[in-house]
Design a protein around this motif. Structure first.
Motif, PDB file in Angstrom:
ATOM      1  N   PRO A  70       0.797  -1.239   0.000  1.00  0.00           N
ATOM      2  CA  PRO A  70       0.000   0.000   0.000  1.00  0.00           C
ATOM      3  C   PRO A  70       0.828   1.288   0.000  1.00  0.00           C
ATOM      4  N   TRP A 108       1.498   3.600  -3.274  1.00  0.00           N
ATOM      5  CA  TRP A 108       0.540   4.551  -3.862  1.00  0.00           C
ATOM      6  C   TRP A 108       0.633   5.929  -3.235  1.00  0.00           C
ATOM      7  N   GLN A 109       1.442   6.086  -2.201  1.00  0.00           N
ATOM      8  CA  GLN A 109       1.620   7.392  -1.568  1.00  0.00           C
ATOM      9  C   GLN A 109       2.670   8.244  -2.273  1.00  0.00           C
ATOM     10  N   GLN A 123       1.685   9.132  -8.352  1.00  0.00           N
ATOM     11  CA  GLN A 123       0.365   9.737  -8.505  1.00  0.00           C
ATOM     12  C   GLN A 123       0.325  10.671  -9.711  1.00  0.00           C
ATOM     13  N   ASP A 128      -6.242  -2.841 -12.341  1.00  0.00           N
ATOM     14  CA  ASP A 128      -6.797  -3.816 -11.405  1.00  0.00           C
ATOM     15  C   ASP A 128      -5.737  -4.806 -10.938  1.00  0.00           C
ATOM     16  N   GLY A 132      -3.636  -3.273  -8.423  1.00  0.00           N
ATOM     17  CA  GLY A 132      -4.378  -2.900  -7.223  1.00  0.00           C
ATOM     18  C   GLY A 132      -4.347  -1.414  -6.957  1.00  0.00           C
ATOM     19  N   PRO A 154      -5.525   2.045  -6.107  1.00  0.00           N
ATOM     20  CA  PRO A 154      -6.737   2.530  -5.433  1.00  0.00           C
ATOM     21  C   PRO A 154      -7.591   3.370  -6.378  1.00  0.00           C
ATOM     22  N   SER A 155      -8.891   3.169  -6.312  1.00  0.00           N
ATOM     23  CA  SER A 155      -9.792   3.868  -7.244  1.00  0.00           C
ATOM     24  C   SER A 155      -9.777   5.377  -7.052  1.00  0.00           C
ATOM     25  N   GLU A 156      -9.422   5.862  -5.867  1.00  0.00           N
ATOM     26  CA  GLU A 156      -9.363   7.312  -5.674  1.00  0.00           C
ATOM     27  C   GLU A 156      -8.221   7.956  -6.456  1.00  0.00           C
ATOM     28  N   ARG A 182     -12.193   2.232 -13.939  1.00  0.00           N
ATOM     29  CA  ARG A 182     -12.369   1.078 -13.073  1.00  0.00           C
ATOM     30  C   ARG A 182     -13.605   0.301 -13.474  1.00  0.00           C
TER      31      ARG A 182
END
Length: 141
Positions: free
Chosen positions: A52, A55-56, A61, A119, A122, A124-126, A133
């Motif tokens: 996770p 994604w930060q 991004q 997908d 993975g 994140p959808s945000e 999606r």
């Protein structure tokens, strides 16, 4: 052409000493003292995944925002310490295609492939928005 006894002995020794990888079954180099080939030795003991914290990353991004999927793949691999084979296993896209995507030889324009990539990783959808999606619609009838 006659084969000398020394050549025949050497040939039979080589055949007797052939060893094979415990992981994939390929023939091991005579210099490899391990029971697995280098490819199998590098493989992670567990299934690859994207942690996770990846994604930060602001750079990741920004690449998602720009829809630069080659850059996305490269950054995900670097931040998650994955190989192209690992990303291929996650996404279902070929390693060769991922290589071309990362080097800007190919572009990812097919919406189905984009969704497959996002997908599989993975994402994140945000970070991608609802347009990229797969949404599951539940019928109430």
């Amino acid at each position: 052409m006659a084969v000398s006894p020394l050549q025949a002995t050497h040939r039979s020794v080589v055949l007797q000493e052939a060893r094979y990888c415990d992981g994939c079954g390929c023939r091991l180099s005579r210099y490899n003292q391990e029971s697995r080939c280098s490819g199998c030795a590098r493989r992670l003991p567990h299934a690859p995944y994207v942690p996770p914290h990846v994604w930060q990353s602001g750079e990741l991004q920004a690449a998602l925002f720009d829809r630069d999927f080659g850059r996305v793949c490269l950054l995900v691999r670097q931040l998650a310490a994955l190989r192209q084979d690992d990303v291929a296993a996650l996404t279902g896209l070929s390693q060769a295609f991922l290589s071309m995507l990362e080097s800007d030889v190919r572009r990812l324009t097919n919406i189905d492939k984009i969704i497959q990539l996002l997908d599989g990783l993975g994402v994140p959808s945000e970070l991608t928005g609802p347009m990229l999606r797969v949404s599951v619609c539940v019928s109430t009838s």
